[in-house]
Design a protein around this motif. Sequence first.
Motif, PDB file in Angstrom:
ATOM      1  N   GLY A   4       0.652  -1.012  -0.575  1.00 30.46           N
ATOM      2  CA  GLY A   4      -0.318   0.083   0.176  1.00 30.46           C
ATOM      3  C   GLY A   4       1.088   0.983  -0.058  1.00 30.46           C
ATOM      4  N   GLY A   5       2.081   1.220   0.086  1.00 27.55           N
ATOM      5  CA  GLY A   5       3.102   2.574   0.122  1.00 27.55           C
ATOM      6  C   GLY A   5       3.729   2.717   1.343  1.00 27.55           C
ATOM      7  N   ALA A   6       2.822   2.358   2.374  1.00 31.89           N
ATOM      8  CA  ALA A   6       3.766   3.339   3.607  1.00 31.89           C
ATOM      9  C   ALA A   6       5.090   3.157   3.845  1.00 31.89           C
ATOM     10  CB  ALA A   6       2.710   2.063   4.190  1.00 31.89           C
ATOM     11  N   VAL A   7       5.777   4.035   4.442  1.00 32.25           N
ATOM     12  CA  VAL A   7       6.742   3.703   4.685  1.00 32.25           C
ATOM     13  C   VAL A   7       7.012   3.091   5.968  1.00 32.25           C
ATOM     14  CG1 VAL A   7       8.995   5.002   4.829  1.00 32.25           C
ATOM     15  CG2 VAL A   7       7.260   5.641   2.586  1.00 32.25           C
ATOM     16  N   PRO A   8       7.388   2.226   6.289  1.00 28.14           N
ATOM     17  CA  PRO A   8       7.984   1.846   8.039  1.00 28.14           C
ATOM     18  C   PRO A   8       8.669   2.435   8.471  1.00 28.14           C
ATOM     19  CG  PRO A   8       9.404   0.227   6.643  1.00 28.14           C
ATOM     20  CD  PRO A   8       8.521   1.520   5.095  1.00 28.14           C
ATOM     21  N   ALA A   9       8.264   2.650  10.058  1.00 25.75           N
ATOM     22  CA  ALA A   9       9.167   3.934  10.744  1.00 25.75           C
ATOM     23  C   ALA A   9      10.207   3.433  11.207  1.00 25.75           C
ATOM     24  CB  ALA A   9       8.305   3.360  11.908  1.00 25.75           C
ATOM     25  N   MET A  10      11.642   4.686  11.056  1.00 21.83           N
ATOM     26  CA  MET A  10      12.934   4.291  11.011  1.00 21.83           C
ATOM     27  C   MET A  10      13.254   3.755  12.413  1.00 21.83           C
ATOM     28  SD  MET A  10      14.856   5.329   9.064  1.00 21.83           S
ATOM     29  CE  MET A  10      14.217   6.964   8.287  1.00 21.83           C
ATOM     30  N   THR A  11      13.962   3.440  12.666  1.00 18.74           N
ATOM     31  CA  THR A  11      14.437   2.597  14.003  1.00 18.74           C
ATOM     32  C   THR A  11      15.419   2.815  14.385  1.00 18.74           C
ATOM     33  OG1 THR A  11      14.864   0.051  13.166  1.00 18.74           O
ATOM     34  CG2 THR A  11      12.393   0.594  13.615  1.00 18.74           C
ATOM     35  N   ALA A  12      16.052   3.270  13.973  1.00 20.59           N
ATOM     36  CA  ALA A  12      17.719   3.470  14.004  1.00 20.59           C
ATOM     37  C   ALA A  12      18.201   4.720  13.935  1.00 20.59           C
ATOM     38  CB  ALA A  12      18.565   2.182  14.097  1.00 20.59           C
ATOM     39  N   GLN A  13      19.750   5.713  14.354  1.00 19.15           N
ATOM     40  CA  GLN A  13      20.140   6.133  13.647  1.00 19.15           C
ATOM     41  C   GLN A  13      21.146   6.120  13.717  1.00 19.15           C
ATOM     42  OE1 GLN A  13      18.424   9.802  15.405  1.00 19.15           O
ATOM     43  NE2 GLN A  13      16.735  10.301  13.712  1.00 19.15           N
ATOM     44  N   LEU A  14      22.009   6.813  12.648  1.00 19.81           N
ATOM     45  CA  LEU A  14      23.710   6.429  12.757  1.00 19.81           C
ATOM     46  C   LEU A  14      24.221   7.841  12.278  1.00 19.81           C
ATOM     47  CD1 LEU A  14      26.183   4.944  13.011  1.00 19.81           C
ATOM     48  CD2 LEU A  14      25.251   3.778  11.093  1.00 19.81           C
ATOM     49  N   ALA A  15      25.027   8.704  12.831  1.00 17.98           N
ATOM     50  CA  ALA A  15      25.875   9.335  12.144  1.00 17.98           C
ATOM     51  C   ALA A  15      27.205   9.427  12.185  1.00 17.98           C
ATOM     52  CB  ALA A  15      25.648  10.440  13.337  1.00 17.98           C
ATOM     53  N   LEU A  16      27.267   9.121  10.817  1.00 11.41           N
ATOM     54  CA  LEU A  16      28.949   9.464  10.788  1.00 11.41           C
ATOM     55  C   LEU A  16      29.423  10.219  10.110  1.00 11.41           C
ATOM     56  CD1 LEU A  16      28.413   5.763   8.586  1.00 11.41           C
ATOM     57  CD2 LEU A  16      28.907   6.026  10.373  1.00 11.41           C
ATOM     58  N   GLN A  17      31.023  10.371  10.472  1.00 12.68           N
ATOM     59  CA  GLN A  17      32.287  11.416   9.906  1.00 12.68           C
ATOM     60  C   GLN A  17      33.569  10.853   9.133  1.00 12.68           C
ATOM     61  OE1 GLN A  17      33.130  14.145  12.498  1.00 12.68           O
ATOM     62  NE2 GLN A  17      32.867  15.489  11.401  1.00 12.68           N
ATOM     63  N   ALA A  18      33.865  11.309   8.280  1.00 11.40           N
ATOM     64  CA  ALA A  18      34.751  10.634   7.219  1.00 11.40           C
ATOM     65  C   ALA A  18      35.896  12.670   8.250  1.00 11.40           C
ATOM     66  CB  ALA A  18      35.146  10.980   6.063  1.00 11.40           C
ATOM     67  N   ARG A  19      36.482  12.108   8.699  1.00  9.69           N
ATOM     68  CA  ARG A  19      37.780  13.392   9.460  1.00  9.69           C
ATOM     69  C   ARG A  19      39.145  12.346   9.261  1.00  9.69           C
ATOM     70  NH1 ARG A  19      34.975  11.751  15.464  1.00  9.69           N
ATOM     71  NH2 ARG A  19      36.436  10.146  15.894  1.00  9.69           N
ATOM     72  N   PRO A  20      39.939  13.670   9.774  1.00  9.69           N
ATOM     73  CA  PRO A  20      41.370  13.512  10.155  1.00  9.69           C
ATOM     74  C   PRO A  20      41.277  12.874  11.959  1.00  9.69           C
ATOM     75  CG  PRO A  20      41.076  15.179   9.315  1.00  9.69           C
ATOM     76  CD  PRO A  20      40.283  14.842   9.628  1.00  9.69           C
ATOM     77  N   ALA A  21      42.499  11.874  11.591  1.00  8.40           N
ATOM     78  CA  ALA A  21      42.736  11.651  13.062  1.00  8.40           C
ATOM     79  C   ALA A  21      44.336  11.237  13.216  1.00  8.40           C
ATOM     80  CB  ALA A  21      42.158   9.830  13.614  1.00  8.40           C
ATOM     81  N   THR A  22      44.378  10.601  14.298  1.00  7.76           N
ATOM     82  CA  THR A  22      45.886  10.288  15.006  1.00  7.76           C
ATOM     83  C   THR A  22      46.175   8.994  15.279  1.00  7.76           C
ATOM     84  OG1 THR A  22      45.991  11.376  16.593  1.00  7.76           O
ATOM     85  CG2 THR A  22      46.780  12.259  14.850  1.00  7.76           C
ATOM     86  N   LEU A  23      47.204   8.084  15.397  1.00  6.75           N
ATOM     87  CA  LEU A  23      47.037   6.335  15.871  1.00  6.75           C
ATOM     88  C   LEU A  23      48.793   7.031  16.607  1.00  6.75           C
ATOM     89  CD1 LEU A  23      45.314   3.942  14.373  1.00  6.75           C
ATOM     90  CD2 LEU A  23      45.013   4.638  15.799  1.00  6.75           C
ATOM     91  N   ALA A  24      48.537   6.470  18.193  1.00  9.32           N
ATOM     92  CA  ALA A  24      49.577   5.559  18.370  1.00  9.32           C
ATOM     93  C   ALA A  24      50.476   4.580  18.330  1.00  9.32           C
ATOM     94  CB  ALA A  24      50.214   5.857  20.204  1.00  9.32           C
ATOM     95  N   LEU A  25      51.536   4.585  17.428  1.00 13.53           N
ATOM     96  CA  LEU A  25      51.538   4.113  16.936  1.00 13.53           C
ATOM     97  C   LEU A  25      53.373   3.561  17.109  1.00 13.53           C
ATOM     98  CD1 LEU A  25      50.304   3.625  12.926  1.00 13.53           C
ATOM     99  CD2 LEU A  25      49.439   2.724  14.375  1.00 13.53           C
ATOM    100  N   ARG A  26      54.285   4.035  17.996  1.00 12.63           N
ATOM    101  CA  ARG A  26      55.202   3.919  17.920  1.00 12.63           C
ATOM    102  C   ARG A  26      55.668   4.421  18.971  1.00 12.63           C
ATOM    103  NH1 ARG A  26      58.555   8.080  14.249  1.00 12.63           N
ATOM    104  NH2 ARG A  26      56.941   9.580  14.408  1.00 12.63           N
ATOM    105  N   PRO A  27      55.742   3.451  20.177  1.00 10.54           N
ATOM    106  CA  PRO A  27      56.118   4.104  21.243  1.00 10.54           C
ATOM    107  C   PRO A  27      57.126   5.364  21.950  1.00 10.54           C
ATOM    108  CG  PRO A  27      55.433   1.975  21.812  1.00 10.54           C
ATOM    109  CD  PRO A  27      55.708   2.534  19.559  1.00 10.54           C
ATOM    110  N   GLY A  28      57.375   6.312  22.483  1.00 13.06           N
ATOM    111  CA  GLY A  28      57.418   7.710  22.880  1.00 13.06           C
ATOM    112  C   GLY A  28      57.606   8.829  21.748  1.00 13.06           C
ATOM    113  N   GLN A  29      57.292   8.068  20.639  1.00 12.43           N
ATOM    114  CA  GLN A  29      57.478   8.824  19.815  1.00 12.43           C
ATOM    115  C   GLN A  29      55.956   9.630  18.879  1.00 12.43           C
ATOM    116  OE1 GLN A  29      60.204   9.216  17.740  1.00 12.43           O
ATOM    117  NE2 GLN A  29      61.252   7.914  19.215  1.00 12.43           N
TER     118      GLN A  29
END
Length: 442
Positions: free
Chosen positions: A35-60
């Motif tokens: 009948g063309g009815a749209v089911p209600a939204m059951t979840a929301q998700l906010a995603l972002q592509a962004r710069p980041a850093t990782l501590a890959l070298r101890p002490g550096q």
Amino acid sequence: MKTRIFDPTRREVLAGLGAGLGAGLGASAAGLMAGGAVPAMTAQLALQARPATLALRPGQPATPIWELAAVSHLGDVRLKRGDRCEVVFRNGLPVPLAPVWYGLNGPAAADPLRGRAPTAPDATETSIVSVPNAGTLLADFRLFEDGLKQPARPLPIIAAETNSVAADRDVVLLIEEWRLRPDGTALAPGRDPKDTSPLYTINGTTSFELSASANELLRLRFINGSQRSVLAIKLESHEVQVMALDGQPAEPFPARNGALVLAPGARADAFVDAATSAPFLLHDGKEARQVGRLTVSGKLERRAPLLPPQPLPPNDLPDRLDLRGALRFDVALGAADAGWVRPANFSTSSAPAFRTKAGRTIVLALKNLAPVATVFHLHGHHFRLLDKLDDGWKPYWLDTLAIEPGQTQRIAFEARGPGRWLIESVVTDWAAPRLVRWYGVD
């Protein structure tokens, strides 16, 4: 007890089990009710592509990277099978991007390479994702890696079963590989890795620690988030019971020698009864190294003893495949003139790898013509890995498969999702380009 370093052969590592099905973001035709009815939204998700850093070298200084992050969730992203999820994606990076989901089945949606433009820098896009199946999913930017200035971290996403699963704890272990220059910066995939050294992390750290009580039943969701390497992961001194592969339930079986072998993008859900403290060992086909540790202390008291693991609830994939009436196609991998192109040059006006009517069984003969192992990924459907004589199949579903040089593997699936779907191919070499083609289901 002395740690026993596991040492799988190169053949065992390169014959690894697979990874990550795709369905693009967008409003699904299955989202409309009678009948063309749209089911209600059951979840929301906010995603972002962004710069980041990782501590890959101890002490550096920390290493600059890019990442796909869920800014709407403090911990793991957990959805449920049957969710209709509103996804708001913000592109905070200087190149056009869009998340591509691996592990979802269902009707085709307009993903970034099949009709929908990626999101421009500093722009936001809202779309709808239906979650028809439970499992361990992955969202990332690997189809846009030609334009990435930094290596980008993928985002694990859990689609929970509607029925409860008997496990004390559910833990994601995202394994990633990095190529570090002498100055500590990281090289994006698809570039010559000369003068770089490999480094591996679990959940973004080089020394992952997981604490548990003795007798605690752990559901460990291993994800090979690397871009090029087939990896073996092992938890010493424990039986690892495989329950699902690539987000689809399997007939439970013990991992061979306790090691899981995963192609890039592959996922494996395993149950482990925590018994004693032990290291997580990683093997990249050349050497084994410790990348984490399970630390067991105390004891979890139970009212009743643990029962043998029961199969996870099915995701409505077919029990049988009609191999006798199947349409059969040959797909050459690692060949420059076989219709493969870089994602940036992809167009659905190109010739498809194959076409079929919905409901038909498809058998693909995947021949690796490259001199090194090649990874194949099928979007839109999961497949069975066939036995050598096509007289049966392995007791699990996959969407990604690593194929050794010169070898041919046959896979089969039922074409259920109408639309134009991608297939991916990339050789296990950091400098190699990712290539794509498409197939049609009418």
